[in-house]
Each structure stands twice: as structure tokens, then as C-alpha cells.
Motif scaffolding. Structure first.
Motif, PDB file in Angstrom:
ATOM      1  N   LEU A  77      -5.440   9.859  14.434  1.00  0.00           N
ATOM      2  CA  LEU A  77      -4.395   9.490  15.393  1.00  0.00           C
ATOM      3  C   LEU A  77      -3.453  10.655  15.670  1.00  0.00           C
ATOM      4  CD1 LEU A  77      -3.564   5.856  14.175  1.00  0.00           C
ATOM      5  CD2 LEU A  77      -5.055   6.572  16.047  1.00  0.00           C
ATOM      6  N   GLY A  78      -3.881  11.864  15.305  1.00  0.00           N
ATOM      7  CA  GLY A  78      -3.171  13.069  15.726  1.00  0.00           C
ATOM      8  C   GLY A  78      -2.289  13.734  14.698  1.00  0.00           C
ATOM      9  N   GLY A  79      -2.151  13.138  13.502  1.00  0.00           N
ATOM     10  CA  GLY A  79      -1.223  13.683  12.523  1.00  0.00           C
ATOM     11  C   GLY A  79      -1.741  14.887  11.772  1.00  0.00           C
ATOM     12  N   HIS A  80      -0.793  15.662  11.234  1.00  0.00           N
ATOM     13  CA  HIS A  80      -1.079  16.722  10.274  1.00  0.00           C
ATOM     14  C   HIS A  80      -0.806  16.100   8.907  1.00  0.00           C
ATOM     15  CE1 HIS A  80      -1.286  20.097  13.228  1.00  0.00           C
ATOM     16  NE2 HIS A  80      -0.573  19.223  13.949  1.00  0.00           N
ATOM     17  N   VAL A  81      -1.863  15.706   8.213  1.00  0.00           N
ATOM     18  CA  VAL A  81      -1.731  14.773   7.098  1.00  0.00           C
ATOM     19  C   VAL A  81      -2.086  15.427   5.764  1.00  0.00           C
ATOM     20  CG1 VAL A  81      -2.352  12.502   6.213  1.00  0.00           C
ATOM     21  CG2 VAL A  81      -2.359  12.915   8.694  1.00  0.00           C
ATOM     22  N   THR A  82      -1.191  15.287   4.802  1.00  0.00           N
ATOM     23  CA  THR A  82      -1.468  15.660   3.421  1.00  0.00           C
ATOM     24  C   THR A  82      -1.804  14.387   2.664  1.00  0.00           C
ATOM     25  OG1 THR A  82       0.090  17.520   3.551  1.00  0.00           O
ATOM     26  CG2 THR A  82      -0.585  16.799   1.358  1.00  0.00           C
ATOM     27  N   ILE A  83      -3.057  14.285   2.219  1.00  0.00           N
ATOM     28  CA  ILE A  83      -3.572  13.090   1.567  1.00  0.00           C
ATOM     29  C   ILE A  83      -3.568  13.349   0.062  1.00  0.00           C
ATOM     30  CG2 ILE A  83      -5.516  11.495   1.428  1.00  0.00           C
ATOM     31  CD1 ILE A  83      -6.406  12.529   4.176  1.00  0.00           C
ATOM     32  N   THR A  84      -2.887  12.513  -0.700  1.00  0.00           N
ATOM     33  CA  THR A  84      -2.683  12.812  -2.122  1.00  0.00           C
ATOM     34  C   THR A  84      -3.079  11.658  -3.037  1.00  0.00           C
ATOM     35  OG1 THR A  84      -0.386  11.991  -2.261  1.00  0.00           O
ATOM     36  CG2 THR A  84      -0.704  14.262  -1.476  1.00  0.00           C
ATOM     37  N   ASP A  85      -3.409  12.025  -4.261  1.00  0.00           N
ATOM     38  CA  ASP A  85      -3.644  11.070  -5.327  1.00  0.00           C
ATOM     39  C   ASP A  85      -3.758  11.868  -6.621  1.00  0.00           C
ATOM     40  OD1 ASP A  85      -4.344   8.739  -6.853  1.00  0.00           O
ATOM     41  OD2 ASP A  85      -5.198   7.862  -5.046  1.00  0.00           O
ATOM     42  N   VAL A 111      -6.052  17.778   1.298  1.00  0.00           N
ATOM     43  CA  VAL A 111      -6.200  16.869   0.163  1.00  0.00           C
ATOM     44  C   VAL A 111      -5.624  17.568  -1.059  1.00  0.00           C
ATOM     45  CG1 VAL A 111      -7.811  15.581  -1.282  1.00  0.00           C
ATOM     46  CG2 VAL A 111      -8.260  15.810   1.170  1.00  0.00           C
ATOM     47  N   ARG A 112      -4.592  16.961  -1.668  1.00  0.00           N
ATOM     48  CA  ARG A 112      -3.903  17.598  -2.791  1.00  0.00           C
ATOM     49  C   ARG A 112      -3.608  16.592  -3.896  1.00  0.00           C
ATOM     50  NH1 ARG A 112       1.315  20.948  -1.147  1.00  0.00           N
ATOM     51  NH2 ARG A 112       1.223  21.235  -3.423  1.00  0.00           N
ATOM     52  N   ALA A 113      -3.590  17.083  -5.102  1.00  0.00           N
ATOM     53  CA  ALA A 113      -3.173  16.256  -6.232  1.00  0.00           C
ATOM     54  C   ALA A 113      -1.658  16.097  -6.213  1.00  0.00           C
ATOM     55  CB  ALA A 113      -3.612  16.896  -7.543  1.00  0.00           C
ATOM     56  N   LEU A 114      -1.209  14.882  -6.512  1.00  0.00           N
ATOM     57  CA  LEU A 114       0.227  14.623  -6.617  1.00  0.00           C
ATOM     58  C   LEU A 114       0.444  13.559  -7.687  1.00  0.00           C
ATOM     59  CD1 LEU A 114       3.186  14.689  -5.894  1.00  0.00           C
ATOM     60  CD2 LEU A 114       2.689  13.332  -3.853  1.00  0.00           C
ATOM     61  N   LEU A 115       1.072  13.980  -8.773  1.00  0.00           N
ATOM     62  CA  LEU A 115       1.448  13.060  -9.848  1.00  0.00           C
ATOM     63  C   LEU A 115       2.908  12.681  -9.639  1.00  0.00           C
ATOM     64  CD1 LEU A 115      -0.220  14.969 -12.816  1.00  0.00           C
ATOM     65  CD2 LEU A 115      -1.128  13.011 -11.563  1.00  0.00           C
ATOM     66  N   TRP A 116       3.149  11.423  -9.322  1.00  0.00           N
ATOM     67  CA  TRP A 116       4.501  10.976  -8.980  1.00  0.00           C
ATOM     68  C   TRP A 116       5.478  11.304 -10.095  1.00  0.00           C
ATOM     69  CZ3 TRP A 116       2.580   5.345  -7.829  1.00  0.00           C
ATOM     70  CH2 TRP A 116       1.748   5.383  -6.696  1.00  0.00           C
ATOM     71  N   GLY A 117       6.604  11.870  -9.700  1.00  0.00           N
ATOM     72  CA  GLY A 117       7.659  12.156 -10.656  1.00  0.00           C
ATOM     73  C   GLY A 117       7.392  13.356 -11.533  1.00  0.00           C
ATOM     74  N   THR A 118       6.236  14.012 -11.343  1.00  0.00           N
ATOM     75  CA  THR A 118       5.874  15.155 -12.173  1.00  0.00           C
ATOM     76  C   THR A 118       5.797  16.442 -11.364  1.00  0.00           C
ATOM     77  OG1 THR A 118       4.626  13.753 -13.706  1.00  0.00           O
ATOM     78  CG2 THR A 118       4.122  16.106 -13.728  1.00  0.00           C
ATOM     79  N   ASP A 119       4.984  16.430 -10.309  1.00  0.00           N
ATOM     80  CA  ASP A 119       4.840  17.655  -9.513  1.00  0.00           C
ATOM     81  C   ASP A 119       5.257  17.468  -8.055  1.00  0.00           C
ATOM     82  OD1 ASP A 119       2.729  16.091  -8.759  1.00  0.00           O
ATOM     83  OD2 ASP A 119       1.171  17.508  -9.349  1.00  0.00           O
ATOM     84  N   PRO A 143       9.838   4.586 -11.313  1.00  0.00           N
ATOM     85  CA  PRO A 143      10.736   5.755 -11.291  1.00  0.00           C
ATOM     86  C   PRO A 143      10.083   6.995 -10.681  1.00  0.00           C
ATOM     87  CG  PRO A 143      10.930   4.611 -13.392  1.00  0.00           C
ATOM     88  CD  PRO A 143       9.743   4.004 -12.688  1.00  0.00           C
ATOM     89  N   GLY A 144       8.833   7.266 -11.059  1.00  0.00           N
ATOM     90  CA  GLY A 144       8.139   8.427 -10.508  1.00  0.00           C
ATOM     91  C   GLY A 144       7.866   8.282  -9.025  1.00  0.00           C
ATOM     92  N   LEU A 145       7.480   7.080  -8.596  1.00  0.00           N
ATOM     93  CA  LEU A 145       7.224   6.827  -7.175  1.00  0.00           C
ATOM     94  C   LEU A 145       8.495   7.006  -6.362  1.00  0.00           C
ATOM     95  CD1 LEU A 145       5.453   5.857  -4.847  1.00  0.00           C
ATOM     96  CD2 LEU A 145       5.905   3.492  -5.572  1.00  0.00           C
ATOM     97  N   LEU A 146       9.602   6.438  -6.833  1.00  0.00           N
ATOM     98  CA  LEU A 146      10.872   6.566  -6.117  1.00  0.00           C
ATOM     99  C   LEU A 146      11.339   8.013  -6.062  1.00  0.00           C
ATOM    100  CD1 LEU A 146      12.750   3.416  -7.441  1.00  0.00           C
ATOM    101  CD2 LEU A 146      12.148   3.882  -5.052  1.00  0.00           C
ATOM    102  N   ALA A 147      11.213   8.747  -7.178  1.00  0.00           N
ATOM    103  CA  ALA A 147      11.611  10.160  -7.193  1.00  0.00           C
ATOM    104  C   ALA A 147      10.789  10.961  -6.202  1.00  0.00           C
ATOM    105  CB  ALA A 147      11.442  10.730  -8.604  1.00  0.00           C
ATOM    106  N   THR A 148       9.507  10.639  -6.100  1.00  0.00           N
ATOM    107  CA  THR A 148       8.621  11.354  -5.181  1.00  0.00           C
ATOM    108  C   THR A 148       8.980  11.068  -3.733  1.00  0.00           C
ATOM    109  OG1 THR A 148       6.828  11.336  -6.802  1.00  0.00           O
ATOM    110  CG2 THR A 148       6.215  11.668  -4.509  1.00  0.00           C
TER     111      THR A 148
END
Length: 206
Positions: A77-85, A111-119, A143-148
Motif C-alpha cells: 500500500l505504498g509504505g516504507h516499512v520496517t517489519i520487526t520481531d 526486516v529487523r530484530a526488535l526486542l521490546w524494551g531492550t534494543d 513495560p517493554g512494549l510501552l517503552a518501545t
């Protein structure tokens, strides 16, 4: 919608916004819940379809992508998207990105790694949209999700979170008690027990 499956993988087609996505789920890859397309992801994609959401030229972050279905649709749909997990899920996401995003649009996906509240501090704070489907599932991760989310958004960021309110522990508390402390939040879609909230960060007071 079509299905193919065996003991190791399951393949299903989904059509939204004129795009048919062929999503492969690697169920024997020790991915646990990440190896499935859950209802909140489908409902969020359908919301984009129904509301004719256009991500053209927008910078988008998807959290907890799992199979990649929501982030892939945002790219189409046109976005510049960073997909994380988490790191162990990235190969599944990359497989689906390669299978569904044309070469001419591939440069708009990461596609990038993202650990909520850590990196999360390794990510910028200038996203136009933040997307999350079925990311509200356990109070220990709140807490990690909210911080992210707080780090990666600004007051102009639109955040869509799609949650199964009855099947996920603590979801009522997250959306109705925790989120309103720092975000303006609006319920924009319900589908059975799945709710989509549209959120914006409250202005900072000095």
C-alpha cells in the motif's frame, strides 16, 4: 482464501486491497505462536482494506510481525516499512516478504530484530505509523512494549493496535488503564472479540 498444509508448513492465501498475499507459516521451526496468522492481523488488514488506508510515502514500523502479513500489506500500500520481531522469527518474515513483495518495491521493506524494551533505542522516533496485531498478550511484556512504542513514536505518529480482548491476558488493563496515561486512544473497529485501537501520543507537558 485457499489452504495448503503438511506437518511442517502451512500456506494460506489472503486478499486485501486488491492484493493476494500467499503467507507461509513454518510450524516446525520452533516459532511457537509466531508461526500462525492470528485473527487480529486479519482484522487489521481488513480494516486497511475497508478504510482505504494509503501508506504511500509514509514511514511505518510493525511490531511483533510474526508471519509478516500486516507489514507486507503496508508495503504493497505504498509504505516504507520496517517489519520487526524476535530474531528467530525473521527467516519466516523474510520468506514471506520475498514471496509477496515485487522486486520493484522491495527497497521499501526492511526486516529487523526488535526486542521490546531492550534494543528499541536502536530505532528512530520519526515513524508516521506504528502497527501491532496481537502484540498485547501478556502483562510481563507490557513495560517493554510501552517503552518501545513511546520511543519510536512522536505526537504526529498514528498507532494501530489490534487485540483479541478476551483471549489475551491483561488486554483490558493495557488498553483501558495503561494506554490512556500517555496516549489518546480511540476504538475504531470491533470484530467479534477483536478490537482495533487508533492511538496518538499525548503532547509533552513542560
Amino acid at each position: 482464501m485457499s489452504n495448503t498444509k503438511n506437518d511442517d508448513i502451512s500456506v494460506k492465501d489472503y486478499t486485501f486491497c486488491g492484493h493476494t498475499l500467499t503467507i507461509t507459516m513454518f510450524k516446525r521451526a520452533a516459532l511457537g505462536l509466531s508461526a500462525y496468522v492470528w485473527g487480529p492481523a486479519v482484522v487489521l488488514c481488513q480494516y486497511f482494506h475497508d478504510e482505504k488506508i494509503d501508506f504511500t510515502g509514509k514511514k511505518v514500523l510493525e511490531l511483533g510481525s510474526g508471519t509478516g502479513i500486516v507489514g507486507i500489506l503496508a508495503v504493497l500500500l505504498g509504505g516504507h516499512v520496517t517489519i520487526t520481531d524476535v530474531p528467530e522469527t525473521l527467516k519466516q518474515i523474510e520468506y514471506n516478504v520475498n514471496a509477496n513483495i515485487p522486486v520493484t518495491s522491495k527497497h521499501r521493506s526492511k526486516v529487523r530484530a526488535l526486542l521490546w524494551g531492550t534494543d528499541h533505542l536502536n530505532f528512530p522516533s520519526d515513524f508516521d505509523f506504528i502497527l501491532g496485531s496481537d502484540v498485547v498478550y501478556s502483562p510481563m511484556h507490557f513495560p517493554g512494549l510501552l517503552a518501545t512504542i513511546l520511543h519510536c513514536c512522536n505526537e504526529n505518529t498514528t498507532i494501530f493496535i489490534s487485540t483479541n480482548m478476551t483471549a489475551r491476558m491483561g488486554s483490558e488493563n493495557f488498553h483501558k488503564e495503561l494506554i490512556p496515561k500517555q496516549f489518546k486512544s480511540e476504538l475504531v473497529r470491533t470484530s467479534g472479540m477483536i478490537c482495533i485501537y487508533k492511538m496518538n501520543k499525548k503532547p509533552t507537558r513542560y
